[in-house]
Design a protein around this motif. Structure first.
Motif, PDB file in Angstrom:
ATOM      1  N   HIS A 244     -20.795  73.246 152.889  1.00  0.00           N
ATOM      2  CA  HIS A 244     -21.650  72.097 153.200  1.00  0.00           C
ATOM      3  C   HIS A 244     -20.818  70.823 153.086  1.00  0.00           C
ATOM      4  N   PRO A 245     -19.892  70.641 154.051  1.00  0.00           N
ATOM      5  CA  PRO A 245     -18.971  69.495 153.960  1.00  0.00           C
ATOM      6  C   PRO A 245     -19.674  68.144 153.988  1.00  0.00           C
ATOM      7  N   ASP A 246     -20.807  68.048 154.656  1.00  0.00           N
ATOM      8  CA  ASP A 246     -21.528  66.764 154.675  1.00  0.00           C
ATOM      9  C   ASP A 246     -22.013  66.401 153.270  1.00  0.00           C
ATOM     10  N   LEU A 247     -22.515  67.390 152.541  1.00  0.00           N
ATOM     11  CA  LEU A 247     -22.943  67.136 151.165  1.00  0.00           C
ATOM     12  C   LEU A 247     -21.747  66.785 150.293  1.00  0.00           C
ATOM     13  N   ARG A 248     -20.632  67.489 150.486  1.00  0.00           N
ATOM     14  CA  ARG A 248     -19.435  67.174 149.701  1.00  0.00           C
ATOM     15  C   ARG A 248     -19.020  65.719 149.920  1.00  0.00           C
ATOM     16  N   GLN A 249     -19.040  65.278 151.172  1.00  0.00           N
ATOM     17  CA  GLN A 249     -18.658  63.889 151.457  1.00  0.00           C
ATOM     18  C   GLN A 249     -19.661  62.907 150.867  1.00  0.00           C
ATOM     19  N   SER A 250     -20.940  63.260 150.947  1.00  0.00           N
ATOM     20  CA  SER A 250     -21.984  62.399 150.388  1.00  0.00           C
ATOM     21  C   SER A 250     -21.806  62.223 148.878  1.00  0.00           C
ATOM     22  N   THR A 252     -18.998  62.631 147.249  1.00  0.00           N
ATOM     23  CA  THR A 252     -17.770  61.880 147.035  1.00  0.00           C
ATOM     24  C   THR A 252     -18.054  60.381 147.098  1.00  0.00           C
ATOM     25  N   ASN A 253     -18.901  59.989 148.053  1.00  0.00           N
ATOM     26  CA  ASN A 253     -19.250  58.576 148.225  1.00  0.00           C
ATOM     27  C   ASN A 253     -20.222  58.085 147.161  1.00  0.00           C
ATOM     28  N   THR A 358     -10.069  67.712 151.630  1.00  0.00           N
ATOM     29  CA  THR A 358     -10.756  68.806 152.317  1.00  0.00           C
ATOM     30  C   THR A 358     -10.835  70.021 151.408  1.00  0.00           C
ATOM     31  N   LYS A 360     -12.037  74.179 151.964  1.00  0.00           N
ATOM     32  CA  LYS A 360     -12.556  75.192 152.878  1.00  0.00           C
ATOM     33  C   LYS A 360     -12.143  76.583 152.422  1.00  0.00           C
TER      34      LYS A 360
END
Length: 386
Positions: A244-250, A252-253, A358, A360
């Protein structure tokens, strides 16, 4: 006592169940939410049934083991004074004091992860973090990291096999470690390190210092719980965030969202699969009559996915699900170490997300899930770039 000749409602150790335990538990929750098996005895799959047990310690006793278990395997009034001794070690002030050490360990481990090369999250990250953080919290030397790592693996193999002789030998080995730690502090006297282990040796219960047997039981419970569940939790979190890369980025922010997000991910995929109780009287639950003296498995891995409480069990809704999440249990036996576990996981994920660009799964390598009674992974190949 249990009639082991009765026909099982399910078989928790079949290859089909072990291949996808979450799927099997979801199916059982709908088909037979209170089920008998030779392996788990009576298993409760529904959130409501588990909550009923947690709130009625007079009918559902925690004194399941024939061995001393401080304080997990005790009921009131015996349980209460031990619990009062334990709780201050996980106070807000204690967590604030330990957090810098936790952050240093986390930052060092993240910094040493291979950049752009496959690595096993379990062996090189999650298990190492659990070992280092537990020894640091207790005041144990780094020389115990490897012996404890080997001990955890032996304990897991013995438990999985149900080998009572091996389990007894593993317990004796751990007792030896604790004996040496206690003796070192006794010989040091006033020069003993002022750490959690020394402090526990000075704690009185009902006006008496705890015996070595009580201290060993308490420290064994802390260590088994910490090493197993923290390692499992880290592997579950990284697996989820890699998918769930979008959640990971969220996250992180917005690292302030991490505590609720961590609890929610671990609701969906349990690091601690179950706990046990024993009935003190005949009781009806979920349409089944369970006699007195029967062992009950509270299956967190199912109860925390109950559609009647959470809707779609795989929907990520941390705020909506927060108050019903049984990640750390409920009732008088709610995990006293929850503040420590939450702080450790939050700090580790803060350090990981701030350093990693990243995350993965490693291509052409298949992860290996752990199986009951352990959650998480045995092997989890990943690639990070920094």
């Amino acid at each position: 006592m249990a009639d082991d000749s009765r026909k099982p409602d399910w078989k928790p150790r079949t290859a089909e169940v072990l291949r996808d335990q979450v799927k099997a538990y979801d199916a059982m929750r709908a088909r037979c939410p209170v089920a008998w098996s030779d392996y788990q005895h009576w298993t409760l799959f529904r959130h409501g049934d588990v909550m009923r047990v947690l709130e009625d310690h007079q009918t559902f006793s925690s004194a399941v083991s024939s061995h001393l278990s401080v304080p997990n395997g005790m009921d009131p009034p015996e349980h209460t004074p031990y619990r009062q001794v334990v709780e201050p070690y996980f106070s807000h002030q204690a967590m604030e004091k330990f957090e810098p050490t936790c952050r240093r360990i986390a930052r060092n481990l993240v910094g040493n992860l291979p950049d752009g090369q496959p690595f096993d999250v379990v062996e090189q990250f999650s298990r190492a973090f659990a070992l280092q953080i537990q020894c640091a919290f207790m005041g144990w030397p780094a020389s115990l990291h490897e012996p404890l790592r080997d001990w955890v693996l032996k304990n897991h193999r013995a438990t999985l096999a149900g080998d009572r002789d091996a389990m007894a030998e593993v317990a004796r080995e751990f007792d030896g470690y604790i004996h040496d730690l206690l003796e070192f502090r006794r010989k040091a006297g006033a020069n003993a390190p002022r750490d959690v282990t020394t402090s526990l040796m000075e704690e009185a219960v009902n006006g008496q210092l705890m015996t070595d047997k009580e201290l060993t039981s308490l420290l064994r419970n802390w260590t088994v719980g910490e090493l197993g569940t923290i390692s499992s939790s880290v592997s579950i979190l990284l697996n989820y965030l890699s998918r769930h890369p979008d959640l990971r980025q969220s996250l992180t922010n917005d690292p302030d969202a991490l505590p609720d997000a961590i609890d929610e991910i671990l609701r969906m995929d349990a690091p601690l699969m179950s706990n046990r109780r024993v009935t003190t009287r005949e009781v009806e639950i979920g349409g089944r009559t369970i006699p007195a003296g029967e062992k009950i498995t509270l299956l967190w891995a199912s109860a925390n996915r109950d559609e009647e409480v959470f809707g779609d069990p795989d929907a990520f809704c941390p705020r909506k699900n927060r108050d019903q999440n049984l990640l750390y249990g409920a009732g008088i036996h709610v995990c006293p170490g929850a503040p420590l576990a939450r702080m450790e996981l939050r700090v580790l994920m803060e350090e990981f997300l701030s350093a990693v660009d990243t995350l993965k799964p490693a291509p052409a390598e298949q992860p290996e899930r752990a199986v009951f009674p352990t959650g998480g992974f045995n092997y989890l190949p990943m690639i990070v770039t920094k």
